[in-house]
Scaffold this motif. Structure first.
Motif, mmCIF file in Angstrom:
data_model
loop_
_atom_site.group_PDB
_atom_site.id
_atom_site.type_symbol
_atom_site.label_atom_id
_atom_site.label_comp_id
_atom_site.label_asym_id
_atom_site.label_seq_id
_atom_site.Cartn_x
_atom_site.Cartn_y
_atom_site.Cartn_z
ATOM 1 N N ARG A 28 72.993 62.713 43.775
ATOM 2 C CA ARG A 28 74.137 62.307 42.949
ATOM 3 C C ARG A 28 74.095 60.797 42.634
ATOM 4 O O ARG A 28 73.567 59.998 43.393
ATOM 5 N N LYS A 29 74.634 60.486 41.474
ATOM 6 C CA LYS A 29 74.754 59.083 41.078
ATOM 7 C C LYS A 29 76.222 58.808 40.769
ATOM 8 O O LYS A 29 77.004 59.735 40.559
ATOM 9 N N ALA A 30 76.541 57.531 40.709
ATOM 10 C CA ALA A 30 77.927 57.149 40.448
ATOM 11 C C ALA A 30 78.410 57.785 39.150
ATOM 12 O O ALA A 30 77.684 57.803 38.151
ATOM 13 N N THR A 48 85.398 64.615 41.576
ATOM 14 C CA THR A 48 84.434 63.522 41.556
ATOM 15 C C THR A 48 83.788 63.343 42.929
ATOM 16 O O THR A 48 84.451 63.494 43.949
ATOM 17 N N VAL A 50 82.972 60.974 45.461
ATOM 18 C CA VAL A 50 83.448 59.615 45.728
ATOM 19 C C VAL A 50 82.370 58.777 46.402
ATOM 20 O O VAL A 50 82.236 57.586 46.155
ATOM 21 N N ASP A 51 81.601 59.413 47.233
ATOM 22 C CA ASP A 51 80.568 58.686 47.958
ATOM 23 C C ASP A 51 79.595 59.710 48.510
ATOM 24 O O ASP A 51 79.880 60.904 48.502
ATOM 25 N N SER A 52 78.447 59.244 48.983
ATOM 26 C CA SER A 52 77.543 60.186 49.627
ATOM 27 C C SER A 52 76.740 59.483 50.702
ATOM 28 O O SER A 52 76.572 58.263 50.679
ATOM 29 N N TYR A 114 86.088 54.280 42.573
ATOM 30 C CA TYR A 114 85.412 53.615 43.683
ATOM 31 C C TYR A 114 83.882 53.682 43.599
ATOM 32 O O TYR A 114 83.213 52.644 43.665
ATOM 33 N N PRO A 115 83.279 54.872 43.430
ATOM 34 C CA PRO A 115 81.808 54.907 43.414
ATOM 35 C C PRO A 115 81.223 54.114 42.248
ATOM 36 O O PRO A 115 80.131 53.531 42.369
ATOM 37 N N LYS A 118 81.453 50.445 43.042
ATOM 38 C CA LYS A 118 80.444 50.139 44.059
ATOM 39 C C LYS A 118 79.059 49.994 43.421
ATOM 40 O O LYS A 118 78.322 49.038 43.700
ATOM 41 N N ALA A 119 78.716 50.927 42.542
ATOM 42 C CA ALA A 119 77.410 50.866 41.883
ATOM 43 C C ALA A 119 77.315 49.635 40.986
ATOM 44 O O ALA A 119 76.270 48.968 40.917
ATOM 45 N N GLU A 144 88.710 49.896 51.006
ATOM 46 C CA GLU A 144 87.369 50.156 50.480
ATOM 47 C C GLU A 144 87.153 49.439 49.144
ATOM 48 O O GLU A 144 86.082 48.886 48.894
#
Ligand SMILES: Cc1cc2nc3c(=O)[nH]c(=O)nc-3n(C[C@H](O)[C@H](O)[C@H](O)COP(=O)(O)OP(=O)(O)OC[C@H]3O[C@@H](n4cnc5c(N)ncnc54)[C@H](O)[C@@H]3O)c2cc1C
Ligand code: FES
Lengths: 279, 488
Positions: A28-30, A48, A50-52, A114-115, A118-119, A144
């Motif tokens: 997965r990507k943002a 979505t 959110v993070d991985s 958020y993701p 972050k990216a 976060e």
């Protein structure tokens, strides 16, 4: 498969799951999402990613209990499994270094923002986050977001925390302060994304929004997720979920999101959760 | 249709199995008993009941066992039609199903949904003077007989060859490839995007035409051959084709992803609430069981007046589904004439009987909504037939000033499906044509990528179950040759 490893409650009716899903965790990507179905009778709903954690083989999903499916999902516990998790779906966010990115999240919309924030941060951008909620208790992921932002502005509609007002007020402030904004990324209720887009359009600030339409398959097979972008019809699941905020037909999107409200009420009437929230 | 009622009587030619002369007096084509239209329009149960044994035997005896059977040439997978029919006539059902399965692994499905009237039955010699032998009904009969008998035989599987094959898509094309290659001793895994197997057979074709239990039985058979299926695995997203061939260690890949991209008309109002693609409407009702809402969670419009745009099988399925979901008026809106409708005769006939209202030579030009964004009517133009177009069909041309409004609350657009671009876009080495179909060799299904084969709707465009299976069979043979030629 798809075991819930960690379950947390972020605010009333907002749950945070870490779910085992090794392949998706790696891929997965943002900006991408999954479609889940929780039991044999369940419907397919998009959430979505959110993070991985690619090493641990898990993905993180945050959702608000607004309908029958999300409420039932909220009742799942650690150790339970989600029947189906499909993904990663949708186009990934185009991530590159462009300068200053304002990441706007409203309500549960902070989770999908958020993701991407972050990216964008990892790509070397300056991140100014603007997150808002109706009140203090409904605000999620503040820490976060703060951790990955150069600056964070918090607003609440009722003034119970942060700045009293809407996220658009905070963005207006940034513009008035002369901050040079290269991109605004806004995710939240449709009315919020529309308000942000209307504002940024005045100042010609490029704006991306992420749309949350009703979906079935998530592969472009049914067209149920279609939206009008400028004069074109697009499928959110494969062409999106991100689109140029200045081209989205928000009125149509809002009407389409309500397509099954009467049925939802009927199917959901015995359930304790409320139907409001996402409008 | 002029058929005698089915009596289940043995008929005058009980011992005719041995002697295959035309019978006197001529036995008419046997009707298949079915639910009455007034009843079936209110339920999702299968419409025809199938032949009772004795009726099947009578019908089988109508076959005159031609020396050079044209029907076999008409069948895309070359079933030994006189052979399996003769065995039915002789009441040797086990033999019949064996003959059938040599050429067709999914007879219960094909017996129900193949357009026999354009393939095998159209060339049947018996049909020249009278009515053709009911090959499709007999095919269905023998497949059902086997399933009901409960002992579906699993052929012996040869020793493992050490070759691994990935199949993308669990529709008829993919299932056929998987079954054929498993029978040759290869390890096969199917990757399916949805949470259920069957492709269009599960998400598209409704229960009243093809019961899900039949599709599942056929899928179980393929699984019993050793084929594994991973659901929720969208190739292009979950793994790429490239990754299947490298990291995941498959020696060959078959792509049978179907024609899953609904076309819309591009007329005003198409994004109003209450406008569906047939794919969405049927998927909600079939795959997601919206007909059972709220027991099943997926909703569907509670329609009273429905317009279905199109004239194919998919349109018939959507119209008949809308009726069963409780619509009072269902209009089929098609811009050409009845003779030009691409749907099977049987489907048109069934739809007609059930009370679908045909608005032929009618073309929608806009869909109109109320303040809440819901469909309230559809504006149409009357058409008349003009000069023939490229396809040889007379081109419909609008009649001036013929505009009228059809009052409806739901519109189902069923004007066809294109190639879904998801997998090709994620697979740059795969060549596609200008419509987005994967380019594959006619005979072998080989694509522009080494070791990668394709077949079914993704190659030829939306077509038929039997053509998808035929393509699967040919590709399986070529793939077998290919993987046996490489060192592992
Ligand atoms: C409503 C309807 C009625 C029909 N009626 C008839 C009829 O009466 N008679 C007849 O002969 N034909 C009929 N057809 C046509 C027939 O169903 C198709 O021609 C046939 O199913 C094509 O088979 P296929 O295996 O190529 O593709 P499909 O059946 O479309 O199967 C493709 C499968 O691949 C999966 N898939 C797609 N993309 C991916 C991916 N990237 N990764 C993994 N999996 C993927 C899909 O989910 C699907 O399960 C009908 C079609 C429809 C829609
Ligand atoms: S959800 Fe079906 S096409 Fe997007």
């Amino acid at each position: 498969m798809n075991e819930i490893k960690i379950k947390q409650v972020l605010s009333e009716g907002v749950k945070d799951f870490v779910v085992e899903s090794p392949v998706i965790a790696k891929k997965r990507k943002a900006g991408q999402f999954v479609i889940v179905r929780i039991n044999e009778d369940g419907e397919r709903i998009p959430l979505t990613i959110v993070d991985s954690d690619p090493k641990g083989g898990t993905i993180r999903l945050i959702f608000q209990e607004v309908g029958k499916t999300t409420c039932a999902m909220g009742e799942l516990e650690e150790g339970d499994s989600i029947l189906d998790v499909v993904g990663p779906l949708g186009k990934a966010t185009h991530v590159e270094k462009i300068g200053t990115v304002v990441c706007v999240g409203g309500g549960i919309g902070v989770a999908p923002v958020y993701p991407i924030a972050k990216a964008m941060k990892e790509a070397g951008n300056k991140i100014i986050s603007v997150i808002g909620a109706r009140n203090k208790d409904l605000l999620i992921l503040e820490q976060e977001m703060a951790d990955i932002s150069d600056q964070i502005l918090v607003t609440t509609d009722d003034g119970s925390y942060g700045r009293h007002g809407f996220v658009t007020d905070a963005i207006q402030q940034l513009i008035d302060d002369g901050v040079k904004i290269d991109l605004v990324l806004a995710i939240g209720p449709v009315v919020m994304m529309r308000a942000v887009s209307n504002l940024t359009k005045k100042y010609n600030v490029p704006t991306q929004v992420s749309l949350n339409s009703i979906m079935v398959d998530g592969t472009g097979m049914c067209g149920g997720c279609r939206v009008s972008i400028g004069d074109k019809t697009k499928f959110v699941c494969v062409d999106g979920p991100e689109f140029d905020g200045h081209l989205v037909n928000y009125e149509e999107l809002m009407l389409r999101q309500k397509a099954y409200l009467p049925q939802e009420r009927k199917s959901h009437k015995n359930h304790k959760c409320r139907m409001e929230g996402m409008e | 249709m002029t058929e005698s009622p089915t009596t289940g009587k043995p008929g005058p030619n009980k011992k005719a199995g041995k002697r295959n002369k035309p019978k006197k007096p001529k036995v008419p084509r046997q009707a298949m008993p079915e639910q009455a239209p007034e009843i079936r329009r209110n339920n999702f149960k299968e419409v025809p009941f199938g032949y009772p044994i004795d009726t099947a035997v009578i019908e089988a005896n109508r076959c005159i066992q031609c020396k050079k059977p044209k029907c076999v040439d008409g069948c895309p997978v070359g079933i030994d039609i006189p052979g399996f029919i003769k065995a039915i006539a002789e009441r040797d059902f086990e033999k019949s199903i064996r003959i059938m399965k040599e050429a067709n692994a999914l007879p219960a499905i094909c017996g129900r949904v193949c357009p026999q009237e354009e393939q095998c039955e159209i060339v049947c010699v018996t049909g020249i003077k009278g009515e053709p032998v009911a090959i499709g009904r007999l095919e269905r009969f023998i497949a059902d007989w086997e399933r009901d008998s409960g002992n579906v035989s699993i052929p012996d599987i040869p020793d493992p060859t050490g070759r691994r094959v990935a199949v993308v898509g669990a529709g008829p094309a993919g299932l056929t490839v998987a079954g054929e290659l498993a029978l040759k001793g290869h390890k096969v895994k199917i990757f399916e995007a949805l949470h259920k197997p069957g492709g269009v057979l599960i998400y598209g074709i409704p229960e009243f035409r093809l019961p899900k239990s039949i599709v599942m039985a056929e899928v179980d058979y393929v699984k019993k051959l050793g084929v594994e299926i991973e659901y929720n695995a969208i190739i292009g997203k979950y793994y790429t084709v490239e990754e299947l061939l490298t990291e995941e260690g498959y020696h060959s890949v078959f792509i049978g992803t179907g024609a899953g991209l609904p076309y819309f008309m591009n007329i005003p109002g198409e994004n109003l609430n209450g406008v569906y693609s047939a794919n969405e409407y049927l998927t909600r009702s079939n795959l997601m069981r919206a007909y059972d809402f709220p027991n099943a969670d997926t909703p569907i419009a509670m329609s009273k007046k429905v317009a279905v745009i199109g004239g194919g099988n998919v349109a018939m399925d959507a119209a008949r589904t809308a009726l069963r979901l409780g619509a009072e008026d269902v209009y089929l809106v098609y811009r050409r004439a009845r003779e030009q409708m691409p749907a099977r005769d049987e489907e048109i006939h069934h739809a007609d009987e059930e009370g679908i209202q045909f608005n032929l030579l009618t073309n929608p030009i806009s869909i109109n909504g109320d303040e809440e964004g819901w469909v309230k009517s559809m504006t149409c133009l009357r058409m008349e037939l003009g000069e023939p177009d490229a396809s040889g069909r007379q081109r419909p041309v609008p009649v001036e000033g013929s505009e009228f409004d059809l009052e409806v609350d739901t519109v189902i657009v069923s004007i066809g499906n294109g190639a879904n671009p998801l997998l090709p876009e994620a697979t740059p080495a795969l060549d596609t044509n200008k419509w987005g179909n994967i380019i594959a060799d006619d005979k072998t299904g080989l694509t522009s990528m080494k070791g990668v084969y394709a077949g079914g709707d993704i190659v030829i465009g939306a077509a038929t179950v039997i053509l998808a299976m035929g393509a699967g069979k040919e590709a399986a043979e070529a793939m077998h040759e290919y993987i046996m030629s490489i060192d592992v």
